[in-house]
Design a protein around this motif. Structure first.
Motif, PDB file in Angstrom:
ATOM      1  N   MET A   1       0.835  -1.207   0.000  1.00  0.00           N
ATOM      2  CA  MET A   1       0.000   0.000   0.000  1.00  0.00           C
ATOM      3  C   MET A   1       0.872   1.261   0.000  1.00  0.00           C
ATOM      4  O   MET A   1       1.909   1.303   0.632  1.00  0.00           O
ATOM      5  CB  MET A   1      -0.889   0.007   1.240  1.00  0.00           C
ATOM      6  CG  MET A   1      -2.061  -0.946   1.135  1.00  0.00           C
ATOM      7  SD  MET A   1      -3.162  -0.460  -0.194  1.00  0.00           S
ATOM      8  CE  MET A   1      -4.004  -2.004  -0.458  1.00  0.00           C
ATOM      9  N   LYS A   2       0.429   2.258  -0.707  1.00  0.00           N
ATOM     10  CA  LYS A   2       1.216   3.478  -0.826  1.00  0.00           C
ATOM     11  C   LYS A   2       0.860   4.472   0.273  1.00  0.00           C
ATOM     12  O   LYS A   2      -0.190   4.376   0.888  1.00  0.00           O
ATOM     13  CB  LYS A   2       0.946   4.110  -2.184  1.00  0.00           C
ATOM     14  CG  LYS A   2       1.524   3.266  -3.305  1.00  0.00           C
ATOM     15  CD  LYS A   2       1.289   3.894  -4.637  1.00  0.00           C
ATOM     16  CE  LYS A   2       2.076   3.124  -5.675  1.00  0.00           C
ATOM     17  NZ  LYS A   2       1.601   3.337  -7.014  1.00  0.00           N
ATOM     18  N   ASN A   3       1.775   5.415   0.453  1.00  0.00           N
ATOM     19  CA  ASN A   3       1.501   6.528   1.351  1.00  0.00           C
ATOM     20  C   ASN A   3       0.791   7.603   0.534  1.00  0.00           C
ATOM     21  O   ASN A   3       1.421   8.531   0.025  1.00  0.00           O
ATOM     22  CB  ASN A   3       2.841   7.007   1.924  1.00  0.00           C
ATOM     23  CG  ASN A   3       2.702   8.293   2.687  1.00  0.00           C
ATOM     24  OD1 ASN A   3       1.601   8.676   3.069  1.00  0.00           O
ATOM     25  ND2 ASN A   3       3.821   8.982   2.887  1.00  0.00           N
ATOM     26  N   THR A   4      -0.509   7.438   0.392  1.00  0.00           N
ATOM     27  CA  THR A   4      -1.269   8.306  -0.522  1.00  0.00           C
ATOM     28  C   THR A   4      -1.351   9.732   0.016  1.00  0.00           C
ATOM     29  O   THR A   4      -1.692   9.936   1.184  1.00  0.00           O
ATOM     30  CB  THR A   4      -2.700   7.746  -0.696  1.00  0.00           C
ATOM     31  OG1 THR A   4      -2.596   6.388  -1.091  1.00  0.00           O
ATOM     32  CG2 THR A   4      -3.486   8.539  -1.722  1.00  0.00           C
ATOM     33  N   LYS A   5      -1.007  10.688  -0.851  1.00  0.00           N
ATOM     34  CA  LYS A   5      -1.123  12.100  -0.467  1.00  0.00           C
ATOM     35  C   LYS A   5      -2.408  12.651  -1.052  1.00  0.00           C
ATOM     36  O   LYS A   5      -2.589  12.639  -2.276  1.00  0.00           O
ATOM     37  CB  LYS A   5       0.059  12.902  -1.002  1.00  0.00           C
ATOM     38  CG  LYS A   5       1.328  12.637  -0.224  1.00  0.00           C
ATOM     39  CD  LYS A   5       2.417  12.127  -1.096  1.00  0.00           C
ATOM     40  CE  LYS A   5       3.613  11.731  -0.290  1.00  0.00           C
ATOM     41  NZ  LYS A   5       3.977  10.330  -0.477  1.00  0.00           N
ATOM     42  N   ILE A   6      -3.268  13.124  -0.163  1.00  0.00           N
ATOM     43  CA  ILE A   6      -4.556  13.674  -0.629  1.00  0.00           C
ATOM     44  C   ILE A   6      -4.489  15.197  -0.521  1.00  0.00           C
ATOM     45  O   ILE A   6      -4.208  15.745   0.557  1.00  0.00           O
ATOM     46  CB  ILE A   6      -5.726  13.112   0.204  1.00  0.00           C
ATOM     47  CG1 ILE A   6      -5.707  11.575   0.174  1.00  0.00           C
ATOM     48  CG2 ILE A   6      -7.060  13.644  -0.323  1.00  0.00           C
ATOM     49  CD1 ILE A   6      -6.774  10.900   1.022  1.00  0.00           C
ATOM     50  N   ILE A   7      -4.718  15.860  -1.647  1.00  0.00           N
ATOM     51  CA  ILE A   7      -4.562  17.320  -1.704  1.00  0.00           C
ATOM     52  C   ILE A   7      -5.870  17.944  -2.176  1.00  0.00           C
ATOM     53  O   ILE A   7      -6.367  17.617  -3.262  1.00  0.00           O
ATOM     54  CB  ILE A   7      -3.435  17.713  -2.682  1.00  0.00           C
ATOM     55  CG1 ILE A   7      -2.127  17.022  -2.284  1.00  0.00           C
ATOM     56  CG2 ILE A   7      -3.254  19.231  -2.737  1.00  0.00           C
ATOM     57  CD1 ILE A   7      -0.998  17.196  -3.277  1.00  0.00           C
ATOM     58  N   ALA A   8      -6.421  18.844  -1.353  1.00  0.00           N
ATOM     59  CA  ALA A   8      -7.604  19.606  -1.767  1.00  0.00           C
ATOM     60  C   ALA A   8      -7.125  20.893  -2.414  1.00  0.00           C
ATOM     61  O   ALA A   8      -6.357  21.650  -1.815  1.00  0.00           O
ATOM     62  CB  ALA A   8      -8.486  19.916  -0.561  1.00  0.00           C
ATOM     63  N   VAL A   9      -7.546  21.133  -3.643  1.00  0.00           N
ATOM     64  CA  VAL A   9      -7.187  22.372  -4.344  1.00  0.00           C
ATOM     65  C   VAL A   9      -8.372  23.317  -4.175  1.00  0.00           C
ATOM     66  O   VAL A   9      -9.451  23.099  -4.746  1.00  0.00           O
ATOM     67  CB  VAL A   9      -6.866  22.082  -5.833  1.00  0.00           C
ATOM     68  CG1 VAL A   9      -6.531  23.381  -6.567  1.00  0.00           C
ATOM     69  CG2 VAL A   9      -5.711  21.085  -5.922  1.00  0.00           C
ATOM     70  N   ALA A  10      -8.177  24.326  -3.323  1.00  0.00           N
ATOM     71  CA  ALA A  10      -9.335  25.102  -2.857  1.00  0.00           C
ATOM     72  C   ALA A  10      -9.087  26.599  -2.898  1.00  0.00           C
ATOM     73  O   ALA A  10      -7.979  27.075  -2.649  1.00  0.00           O
ATOM     74  CB  ALA A  10      -9.672  24.686  -1.415  1.00  0.00           C
TER      75      ALA A  10
END
Ligand SMILES: Nc1ncnc2c1ncn2[C@@H]1O[C@H](COP(=O)(O)OP(=O)(O)OP(=O)(O)O)[C@@H](O)[C@H]1O
Ligand SMILES: [Mg+2]
Length: 263
Positions: A1-10
């Motif tokens: 499993m990856k270290n998923t980076k979740i980015i909100a563009v806001a």
């Protein structure tokens, strides 16, 4: 499993959010990362850019099914776009509007997206998930900020854009305090930059106030960056003089190194 980076563009104001998602997504894919874009805007601009209109299997439908505890197959909702090397979950105007009405009466209304992403392993196969937010500080944006570890704020470098920028930062601060202590502003990206007195004054004001938060790369206003007609991200252009391509590749490099410093 990856270290998923979740980015909100806001940003509460129109500021190049969708253009940034499309181009950063393609730029990160060029760097070898596995990327998912989530269109979180009822306007469907990001979906439409990729030729997806009024899509039945969309992010709002997923969230509504999650709330109603209906069975979900995430793979059915992910559209592969080979040209740009990315995956997309589209938006849908009617379903997003339905979601924002239904959600008001539900417990945990700000955290539906977070719980949906946490529940399904498919999402952890990605290196980056970019969420293209709607221009608001509403409960939909609350959901994006509750799900994300990072907020990236494109800011149109012109007078009158300071208030929406500070409103967005206020919302991020509230969500961090109340719901998502991991949330960090990964950077403010100055967009639509041009050599006018107004623009330079706006850039200076934002720099004076937010200093290190500003990406050192700024986005030049250019006639070529029309995101609404073409299905190919400008960043994929090999033209040596394509400023949008050059600049977004630099933003992707800076984003990766900024995130590296946070970890
Ligand atoms: N660097 C640029 N130079 C010129 N035009 C640009 C640039 N970046 C984006 N645009 C254009 O500006 C318009 C607004 O950009 P975009 O849709 O990315 O903003 P947004 O923040 O997503 O807007 P909204 O808040 O409505 O969702 C689009 O037509 C886009 O093609
Ligand atoms: Mg948009």
């Amino acid at each position: 499993m990856k270290n998923t980076k979740i980015i909100a563009v806001a940003n509460q104001k129109s500021s190049g959010k969708t253009t940034t998602c499309v181009n950063l997504g393609a730029a990160l894919s060029l760097k070898g990362f596995k990327v998912l874009l989530i269109d979180f805007d009822p306007q469907e601009s990001l979906s439409n850019f990729f030729g997806l209109y009024n899509f039945e299997k969309n992010i709002a439908d997923l969230m509504l099914k999650h709330i109603n505890k209906q069975p979900i197959s995430i793979e059915d909702y992910i559209i592969r776009n080979e040209v740009n090397g990315i995956d997309i979950i589209p938006s849908n105007n009617a379903d997003m509007n339905l979601f924002s009405r239904v959600i008001i009466s539900k417990r945990g209304q700000e955290t539906v997206l977070r719980r949906l992403l946490a529940k399904h392993d498919t999402f952890r196969s990605y290196d980056y998930i970019l969420i293209d937010c709607n221009a608001s500080v509403d409960v939909t944006v609350d959901n994006a900020l509750s799900a994300a570890e990072y907020a990236l704020i494109p800011c149109w470098a012109a007078p009158f854009n300071f208030a929406p920028l500070t409103n967005t930062i206020g919302q991020i601060t509230d969500i961090k305090e109340e719901l998502n202590p991991d949330l960090k502003i990964i950077g403010i990206l100055l967009t639509f930059c041009e050599r006018t007195t107004n623009c330079m004054a706006a850039c200076e004001a934002v720099r004076n106030r937010f200093d290190d938060l500003i990406f050192s790369t700024t986005m030049t206003r250019t006639a070529k960056a029309d995101t609404s007609l073409k299905e190919k991200a400008a960043v994929l252009s090999n033209a040596k003089d394509n400023k949008t391509a050059i600049e977004y590749r630099a933003v992707a490099d800076e984003l990766v190194s900024r995130i590296g410093r946070c970890e």
